[in-house]
Design an enzyme around this catalytic site. Sequence first.
Site, PDB file in Angstrom:
ATOM      1  N   ARG A 198      35.133 -29.654 -41.155  1.00 17.40           N
ATOM      2  CA  ARG A 198      34.471 -28.556 -40.455  1.00 17.40           C
ATOM      3  C   ARG A 198      33.615 -29.100 -39.319  1.00 17.40           C
ATOM      4  O   ARG A 198      32.622 -29.779 -39.558  1.00 17.40           O
ATOM      5  CB  ARG A 198      33.610 -27.746 -41.427  1.00 17.40           C
ATOM      6  CG  ARG A 198      32.880 -26.579 -40.745  1.00 17.40           C
ATOM      7  CD  ARG A 198      32.317 -25.582 -41.741  1.00 17.40           C
ATOM      8  NE  ARG A 198      31.179 -26.102 -42.489  1.00 17.40           N
ATOM      9  CZ  ARG A 198      30.478 -25.387 -43.367  1.00 17.40           C
ATOM     10  NH1 ARG A 198      30.837 -24.126 -43.629  1.00 17.40           N
ATOM     11  NH2 ARG A 198      29.465 -25.919 -44.020  1.00 17.40           N
TER      12      ARG A 198
ATOM     13  N   ASP B  86      21.890 -25.566 -47.733  1.00 17.82           N
ATOM     14  CA  ASP B  86      22.289 -26.056 -46.421  1.00 17.82           C
ATOM     15  C   ASP B  86      21.670 -25.143 -45.377  1.00 17.82           C
ATOM     16  O   ASP B  86      20.824 -24.295 -45.683  1.00 17.82           O
ATOM     17  CB  ASP B  86      23.808 -26.169 -46.286  1.00 17.82           C
ATOM     18  CG  ASP B  86      24.518 -24.818 -46.319  1.00 17.82           C
ATOM     19  OD1 ASP B  86      23.835 -23.767 -46.307  1.00 17.82           O
ATOM     20  OD2 ASP B  86      25.756 -24.800 -46.338  1.00 17.82           O
TER      21      ASP B  86
END
Length: 573
Positions: free
Chosen positions: A207, A487
């Site tokens: 990603r 996150d």
Amino acid sequence: MKPMTTRMRPAGIDASHPCDTKQTGWNASPTGASRELPMTIAENAGPVRGVVVTGPEGPRYAEVLTTPALRFLADLHRQFDVQRLDLLSERFARQARFDRGELPDFRPETIHIREADWVVAEMPAEITDRRVELAGPVDRLTLLHGLNSGARTFMADFEDGLAPTFANLMDGQVNLLDRWLGTLSATDPASGATLTLSDHPAVLMMRPRGLHLPEAHIVVDGEEMSGALVDFGLAVFHAAARSVAAGSRPYFYLPKLESHLEARWWNQVFVFAEDALSLPPGTIRATVHIETLPAAFEMDEIIHELRDHMAGLNCGRWDYIFSLLKTFRSTPAYLLPDRSQVDMGDAFLKAYSELLIKTCHRRGTFAIGGMSAFIPDGADPVLKDRALAEIRADKEREARAGHDGTWVVHPALIPVAREVFDRLMPGPNQLGVSRADVTVTQDDLLEVHDGIRTPGGFRDNVRTAVTYLEAWLSGRGAVPIDNLVEDASLAEISRAQVWQQIRFRASLADGRRATTQFLDQCLKEEMEQVREEIGDEAFNAGRFPEAVELFRSLSIAETLEPFMTLAAYRMIV
């Protein structure tokens, strides 16, 4: 929106062209003489015109930042960065319309795409079963553990799970390169054992950063590159041919898309890369996170734009909540309850997840469920059992709804998720589950969860966001906080909720209002608690004062900043 324009690509870009004498960095010196990267492979033979790398040198970075790779990055920048900036401008223009009261809706001009019968290119065989996907940062040990975890795929995260210091980014690229060179190994500090790649590793996906984030350390023609193009470009340049030779292919997860025009941009990038690297069309495959509210109204169109490179859509639940807060930052009717009360089984989250399944399966591609961020804590068996029961129920909801797989953030959760999908999904996927019973309207996608806002929820948001920001500023992007792996997306929810509640002086369950004064009280008391928990030495060695100052300024700003990490990025470069 402006027409999709591109820069003219300069002719004759080659490694022998002299550097501009005004440039400084790895590829040029103030005198005009080339100061090359450490010579570790023969290809790294000279500078690339207009390209300056200013990041600190590190072990083996030269194997990633080769002359051909930098030339490829420069071509990507010159070909696609104007389009990227146009797309970001359109985001701001659309948000201004939302601020004036416009609501997201299905696009009337693309109804023909939604109503037509079409399917995407056939799915690659190795990803027809994606029942459990693990995601994690790209440090060497995590990458090895992830690939050896028993998950079907491992997503190497250069985005929300990574603080984008130059060292983190380059070390991650070196680790990806070693996976395909067959040399990936690491020493486990806990056991002292040397870990190597298993015979049957998870399928590797990667990603890159979102379109909004720059890369300050790589400059082309005087302009900072896009972090997305740097991450994608280096990974595909070094891994594409090697992965194909190994029987796989380059797979990507695309974050933060807000429209099908952004999907079109990525498709053009993929086509360009396949042509430049002599890859057959459709070699690159991408799974798109549907994690912004505007994108939920364009799922058919996003898949259509990427139909030759499609691998599926994913329910990016945490960013999706943040996106709703951001989209309706000027609308008090969209104040949400405490984060813990915003679950996937109700209101706008349930509607969008079911629409995602229906849309994907109609188009012949995969619908991947959302992240479980819990960290099993053996020290508290009651808490562990309760959390595992909640996760099991969440995965059962996903499997019964028709998802083809799910995400977890900790290897210990793989058996839980796998047991659920093995039991409820006996085949490799559920593409045959059409969900023809699902009808989702604009109202469904905008329905707010019932619930209350509590002082405790406000405090949790303050603590989570500041603690995460401190870790991010210190170079850590995935952080264990209160038995969750936090996150950037989870911290963004916390930050946006605090801003929103202060902005509208929201009533809390005990009768008080969310105010700047209450924020300051919470900051003081929560940081005192953190200091007590981790000790004076660790607290003083951290970046807590900077994190508190940044969080407070973002929380009381007149306008909700689009991304916390944009404001924080200049503090780590």
